[in-house]
Design a protein around this motif. Structure first.
Motif, short mmCIF file in Angstrom:
data_model
loop_
_atom_site.label_atom_id
_atom_site.label_comp_id
_atom_site.label_asym_id
_atom_site.label_seq_id
_atom_site.Cartn_x
_atom_site.Cartn_y
_atom_site.Cartn_z
N GLY B 32 -13.74 -31.92 20.23
CA GLY B 32 -14.52 -32.54 19.08
C GLY B 32 -15.83 -32.00 19.18
O GLY B 32 -16.55 -31.73 18.17
N LEU B 33 -16.36 -32.02 20.39
CA LEU B 33 -17.79 -31.55 20.56
C LEU B 33 -18.32 -30.32 20.33
O LEU B 33 -19.40 -29.78 19.67
CB LEU B 33 -18.16 -32.13 21.97
CG LEU B 33 -18.57 -33.73 22.31
CD1 LEU B 33 -18.78 -34.00 23.82
CD2 LEU B 33 -19.36 -34.33 21.43
N VAL B 34 -17.25 -29.42 20.54
CA VAL B 34 -17.52 -27.93 20.53
C VAL B 34 -16.98 -27.56 19.31
O VAL B 34 -17.27 -26.32 18.89
CB VAL B 34 -16.91 -27.04 21.59
CG1 VAL B 34 -17.64 -27.53 23.03
CG2 VAL B 34 -15.42 -27.25 21.60
N ALA B 35 -16.21 -28.23 18.54
CA ALA B 35 -15.42 -27.74 17.26
C ALA B 35 -16.52 -27.49 16.21
O ALA B 35 -16.45 -26.33 15.62
CB ALA B 35 -14.59 -28.72 16.65
N PRO B 36 -17.72 -27.94 15.90
CA PRO B 36 -18.52 -27.37 14.70
C PRO B 36 -18.78 -26.16 15.25
O PRO B 36 -19.00 -25.30 14.55
CB PRO B 36 -19.73 -28.63 15.07
CG PRO B 36 -19.37 -29.62 15.38
CD PRO B 36 -18.04 -29.37 16.44
N LEU B 37 -19.39 -25.76 16.62
CA LEU B 37 -19.93 -24.55 16.76
C LEU B 37 -18.71 -23.51 16.58
O LEU B 37 -18.91 -22.41 16.28
CB LEU B 37 -20.36 -24.53 18.27
CG LEU B 37 -20.93 -23.08 18.92
CD1 LEU B 37 -21.98 -22.75 18.12
CD2 LEU B 37 -21.37 -23.20 20.30
N LEU B 38 -17.61 -24.03 17.08
CA LEU B 38 -16.51 -22.80 17.07
C LEU B 38 -16.47 -22.53 15.63
O LEU B 38 -16.10 -21.45 15.40
CB LEU B 38 -15.09 -23.61 17.80
CG LEU B 38 -14.06 -22.73 18.00
CD1 LEU B 38 -14.31 -21.86 19.03
CD2 LEU B 38 -12.72 -23.53 17.96
N PHE B 40 -18.14 -22.59 13.15
CA PHE B 40 -19.49 -21.93 12.58
C PHE B 40 -19.40 -20.36 12.99
O PHE B 40 -19.58 -19.43 12.12
CB PHE B 40 -20.69 -22.43 13.04
CG PHE B 40 -21.75 -21.63 12.90
CD1 PHE B 40 -22.69 -21.52 11.47
CD2 PHE B 40 -22.53 -20.96 13.71
CE1 PHE B 40 -23.35 -20.73 11.24
CE2 PHE B 40 -23.53 -20.14 13.58
CZ PHE B 40 -24.12 -20.05 12.21
N ILE B 41 -19.15 -20.24 14.31
CA ILE B 41 -18.99 -18.82 14.75
C ILE B 41 -17.74 -18.16 14.08
O ILE B 41 -17.91 -16.82 13.78
CB ILE B 41 -18.57 -18.92 16.47
CG1 ILE B 41 -19.70 -19.45 17.12
CG2 ILE B 41 -17.99 -17.42 17.10
CD1 ILE B 41 -20.96 -18.74 17.68
N LEU B 42 -16.51 -18.73 14.01
CA LEU B 42 -15.45 -18.42 13.47
C LEU B 42 -15.92 -17.87 12.08
O LEU B 42 -15.47 -16.80 11.62
CB LEU B 42 -14.27 -19.39 13.25
CG LEU B 42 -13.07 -18.83 13.29
CD1 LEU B 42 -12.66 -18.02 14.47
CD2 LEU B 42 -11.85 -19.93 12.89
N ALA B 43 -16.40 -18.70 11.34
CA ALA B 43 -16.65 -18.18 9.75
C ALA B 43 -18.15 -17.27 9.64
O ALA B 43 -17.77 -16.21 8.82
CB ALA B 43 -17.08 -19.79 9.00
N SER B 44 -18.92 -17.27 10.75
CA SER B 44 -20.03 -16.35 10.27
C SER B 44 -20.01 -15.29 11.32
O SER B 44 -20.82 -14.40 10.90
CB SER B 44 -21.31 -17.07 10.82
OG SER B 44 -21.13 -17.60 11.98
N PHE B 45 -19.36 -15.31 12.04
CA PHE B 45 -19.11 -14.15 13.04
C PHE B 45 -17.87 -13.61 13.35
O PHE B 45 -17.62 -12.28 12.93
CB PHE B 45 -19.52 -14.69 14.47
CG PHE B 45 -20.36 -13.67 15.48
CD1 PHE B 45 -21.38 -13.03 15.02
CD2 PHE B 45 -19.51 -13.32 16.53
CE1 PHE B 45 -21.83 -11.98 16.14
CE2 PHE B 45 -20.14 -12.41 17.36
CZ PHE B 45 -21.00 -11.69 17.22
N ILE B 46 -17.05 -14.30 13.60
CA ILE B 46 -15.61 -13.40 14.16
C ILE B 46 -14.87 -12.89 12.99
O ILE B 46 -14.45 -11.75 12.86
CB ILE B 46 -14.85 -14.51 14.83
CG1 ILE B 46 -15.29 -14.82 16.14
CG2 ILE B 46 -13.31 -13.96 15.17
CD1 ILE B 46 -14.67 -15.75 17.01
N VAL B 47 -14.63 -13.80 11.88
CA VAL B 47 -13.99 -13.46 10.81
C VAL B 47 -14.73 -12.26 10.02
O VAL B 47 -14.05 -11.19 9.76
CB VAL B 47 -13.78 -14.56 9.69
CG1 VAL B 47 -13.19 -13.91 8.43
CG2 VAL B 47 -12.91 -15.56 10.40
N PRO B 48 -16.07 -12.16 9.61
CA PRO B 48 -16.74 -11.10 9.22
C PRO B 48 -16.54 -9.66 9.87
O PRO B 48 -16.26 -8.57 9.50
CB PRO B 48 -18.01 -11.42 9.13
CG PRO B 48 -18.09 -12.86 9.13
CD PRO B 48 -16.86 -13.27 10.06
N ILE B 49 -16.60 -9.81 11.11
CA ILE B 49 -16.49 -8.59 11.95
C ILE B 49 -14.95 -8.20 12.06
O ILE B 49 -14.89 -7.02 11.88
CB ILE B 49 -16.86 -9.20 13.53
CG1 ILE B 49 -18.36 -9.15 13.84
CG2 ILE B 49 -16.23 -8.06 14.66
CD1 ILE B 49 -18.88 -9.33 14.88
#
Lengths: 382, 415
Positions: B32-38, B40-49
């Motif tokens: 739960g603590l890392v979920a927001p970052l995860l 965010f990274i998924l939406a802004s970084f991993i998926v676009p890439i």
């Protein structure tokens, strides 16, 4: 007083201390500090006018609390610090301007400083390699040095795979492998547990005797100093407070610092009333009048501190130094009972009552007689 | 107790299950603590890439807008004469594409495979509605190049939704309609040379930062705290300054009437007519990148050196080693993990460096990232940009893999 191993007593005789103690000229000693001073910041002297002469084959310990200047002295001898003033001589030659790697002095460091990326064998081989020694000769010497510290099978290991005690042995072997005449040890046993430390003390002592090397040893552990050394230099505040054989140091301290620092000590403070040859009469603060050996106490009217070892106090009313004492606390220690009592207004007076058959059983709150001999009571500087 | 025997907790449930239950809450909380970052990274970084990476092999500009000719060309072998059916399908596609106003995009796509075809498409599409069968003759009347097998080959390659064409282009090869690859003529090759140039620059920058950074890291680790803190601030100062400001500062320093050249002229090292060209070329790129990436070398080195007890050097000297031997045999091997970490960091950052070469590199000092940016922003050939980026990513991963095999990633210390 703690029991010393038998070989220690033999060793003192072998070196011939009389000769050492009679040394006068720094050039005749193997290692000599001649009016050495050291300051790091130009304001405070860490070492103040050090004069120390060490004979070949001697085991000298520099003992003192941290910050007393003992390690600085060792580092100056090794060449890692430069003396601000004065000469350090090795074999009669000043070595102030010789860099450490040309001094040929073996050194054992506090945390061993074994090179982690080399095996034990490579660590030992290193000083021989830099001396451009041939391979076969190197291997023979490494083997011999490892066997000396009973680590013959460990040449292929890395230091990280060894226990603290094993690393300590390797560090010792590395300092000895290139046949240095002088070996410096900077609290080499500080990181070991008590039992291992005591065993290593004997082993270092044996190796010292076996090889006839000169050892300068630094420690803050007094029992280590007493056990191993031919002579001990007690450091405090950049000055050698006393330089003496271990038994002299314990039994005949020359000042209050040494009496307090070495072993357990009862101190009774007072004022000199009369001087009578070697003895003085002292009026103690609690009202008692005591007779003591005049060691370092000034004249009539000066303040003094009487030093009495706890094991030299007896529970009777005999002799000139006898008084009543109130028992405050008893601690059972097996071979003896530590008894804290109030003597002449000092409530931290310790008496060790040996747990022998028929010893006197004290009770807390009880009043008892205590007494001690004049020669066991030394009047020192206050 | 044997391994197969089931260990039971006091209440009879298997111990493993009990342990998993006990740990579940703490695991859930940690997640739960890392979920927001995860997220965010998924939406802004991993998926676009990932979606951009897919463009390197997938391009449906032709196939989605020209369905009839796409279908019929799938059976064509790519070398024989185009048939009447193929022309008929093309004409119907052209008519529809003109209505849909997608003909421009289709023409651009085919033009990338075969230069000079764009106008054929736009011109023919305008008139396609009025064409009568037989379409082959009618088309050839509009433009005789429609008979060219090469044009049809380009159309066939464009019509493949998934094709290695862009990756082939990214390594200076041509993907033919018959499925063969052909290296471009030497004078047309650009990208392989650019990749090699990028790697060489990265290597040069890495070596330069190592040579300059090692002594600084040594000083940092061995000076007394007060001085080393001051030095550390000087090392970190560039980090707190904008990259753009630092790069423009180098322009002021290096340009032909800049500070450095003025000093050289004043010292008589060069004359006013023969000022050194230190910027808008490879020299400028290397100088500026070395400066900017220097902290990434110094910091890992410093952290490793800080962990090496100074007594090692003293011990080596007491054993008879000269200063140099003590350094080389005892201190230096201990710093290898720091060198590895710093070099890896600087090298990987260098091969992807964009803004500095763009500003100070001129023509000569452009690196592969600048070309990727060009295809993203100017030529709008996103698929080629994605292919070039994909190759760069593979190179980085390969370097990382080699590093792990040779040095071991566990030995890396970042500080």
């Amino acid at each position: 007083m703690r029991q010393r191993p038998q070989h220690f007593v033999l060793h003192v005789n072998r070196v011939g201390l009389e000769k050492i103690l009679s040394l006068g000229n720094p050039k005749d000693a193997f290692v000599a500090f001649d009016h050495v001073q050291k300051s790091y910041d130009g304001e405070i002297l860490v070492v103040k006018d050090l004069n120390l002469q060490i004979a070949k084959g001697e085991f000298v310990t520099m003992l003192g609390p941290s910050g007393s200047g003992k390690t600085t002295c060792l580092m100056m001898l090794a060449g890692f610090e430069v003396a601000t003033h004065g000469d350090i001589l090795l074999g009669g030659q000043p070595i102030n301007n010789i860099p450490p790697h040309k001094r040929g002095i073996g050194m054992v460091f506090q945390n061993y400083a074994l090179f982690p990326h080399m095996t034990v064998g490579e660590n030992l081989s290193f000083p021989l390699e830099v001396r451009k020694m041939g391979k076969s000769e190197r291997e023979a010497k490494v083997k011999r040095a490892l066997e000396m510290v009973q680590m013959g099978d460990f040449a292929g290991r890395r230091p990280a795979q060894l226990s603290g005690g094993q690393q300590q042995r390797i560090a010792l072997a590395r300092a000895l492998v290139f046949d240095a005449d002088l070996v410096l040890m900077d609290e080499p046993l500080g990181a070991l547990d008590k039992q291992l430390r005591e065993r290593m003390q004997y082993e270092i002592k044996h190796i010292h005797e076996q090889l006839g090397i000169t050892v300068v040893y630094v420690t803050h552990d007094q029992s280590e100093a007493l056990t191993m050394s031919d002579r001990v230099a007690v450091f405090d505040d950049g000055v050698i407070q006393q330089l003496a054989k271990p038994d002299d140091l314990y039994e005949r301290p020359e000042n209050a610092f040494v009496a307090q620092f070495i072993g357990e000590n009862n101190k009774l403070e007072g004022v000199v009333r009369a001087v009578d040859g070697d003895n003085v009469v002292v009026d103690l603060e609690g009202g008692m009048t005591a007779h003591a050996l005049a060691v370092n106490c000034g004249g009539v009217g000066d303040r003094t501190m009487l030093s009495i070892r706890p094991e030299r106090v007896t529970l009777n009313a005999e002799g000139p130094n006898s008084t009543k004492a109130l028992v405050k606390e008893l601690i059972y220690l097996g071979d003896h009972i530590r008894c804290r009592m109030t003597v002449s207004g000092h409530d931290d007076f310790i008496v060790k009552v040996a747990n022998s058959s028929g010893h006197k059983h004290l009770v807390v709150g009880e009043e008892t007689d205590v007494s001690w001999q004049i020669e066991d009571c030394r009047a020192l500087d206050a | 107790m044997s391994d197969t025997e089931l260990v039971l907790a006091a209440d009879g449930t298997p111990l493993k299950k009990k342990l998993a239950q006990a740990l579940f809450v703490s695991r859930a909380r940690a997640f739960g603590l890392v979920a927001p970052l995860l997220l965010f990274i998924l939406a802004s970084f991993i998926v676009p890439i990932l979606s951009l990476m897919v463009q390197g092999v997938k391009n449906d500009t032709y196939s989605s807008n020209m369905p009839a000719s796409t279908a019929i060309m799938a059976d064509w072998d790519g070398v024989s004469e185009p048939t009447e059916e193929m022309f008929a399908a093309l004409v119907s596609d052209l008519v529809q594409a003109r209505i849909d106003k997608t003909i421009g995009r289709v023409a651009t796509r085919v033009n990338r495979e075969e230069a000079g075809t764009r106008s054929m498409f736009t011109k023919s599409a305008r008139k396609a509605r009025k064409l009568e069968p037989p379409f082959k003759a009618a088309m050839l009347e509009l433009d005789e190049d429609w008979a060219s097998v090469a044009v049809w080959g380009a159309m066939k390659v464009s019509s493949q939704t998934y094709s290695p064409a862009f990756y082939a282009a990214a390594v200076d090869a041509d993907y033919k309609a018959d499925g063969e690859f052909e290296r471009l003529d030497p004078e047309d090759r650009i990208y392989v040379y650019l990749f090699i140039k990028t790697l060489v620059v990265a290597l040069a920058v890495t070596l330069a930062t190592l040579a300059l950074g090692y002594p600084v890291a040594w000083l940092l680790a061995s000076l007394p705290v007060r001085q080393s803190n001051l030095l550390m601030i000087l090392v970190l100062l560039p980090f707190w300054t904008s990259l753009l400001v630092r790069t423009t500062a180098w322009i002021a320093m290096l340009q032909s009437h800049g500070v450095l050249n003025n000093i050289f002229v004043w010292l008589g090292i060069t004359t006013d007519e023969t000022r050194f060209s230190l910027i808008y070329n490879m020299t400028g790129t290397i100088i500026a990148m070395t400066h900017i990436l220097l902290p990434f070398m110094i910091l890992p080195l410093y952290s490793v050196m800080k962990g090496i007890p100074p007594t090692y050097l003293r011990a080596a000297k007491s054993l008879g080693a000269t200063n140099w031997t003590a350094f080389w045999r005892v201190h230096f091997p201990g710093t290898v993990p720091g060198i590895g970490a710093g070099a890896l960091l600087v090298f990987i950052l260098s091969i992807g460096y964009y803004i500095t070469p763009a500003l100070v590199g001129g023509q000569d000092g452009q690196l592969i990232s600048n070309i990727i940016a060009y295809h993203m922003q100017k030529s709008l050939n996103w698929s080629l940009a994605a292919a070039l980026g994909g190759i760069l990513l593979v190179i980085v991963l390969a370097i990382y893999w080699v590093y792990d095999k040779v040095v071991g990633i566990d030995n890396m210390k970042m500080g």
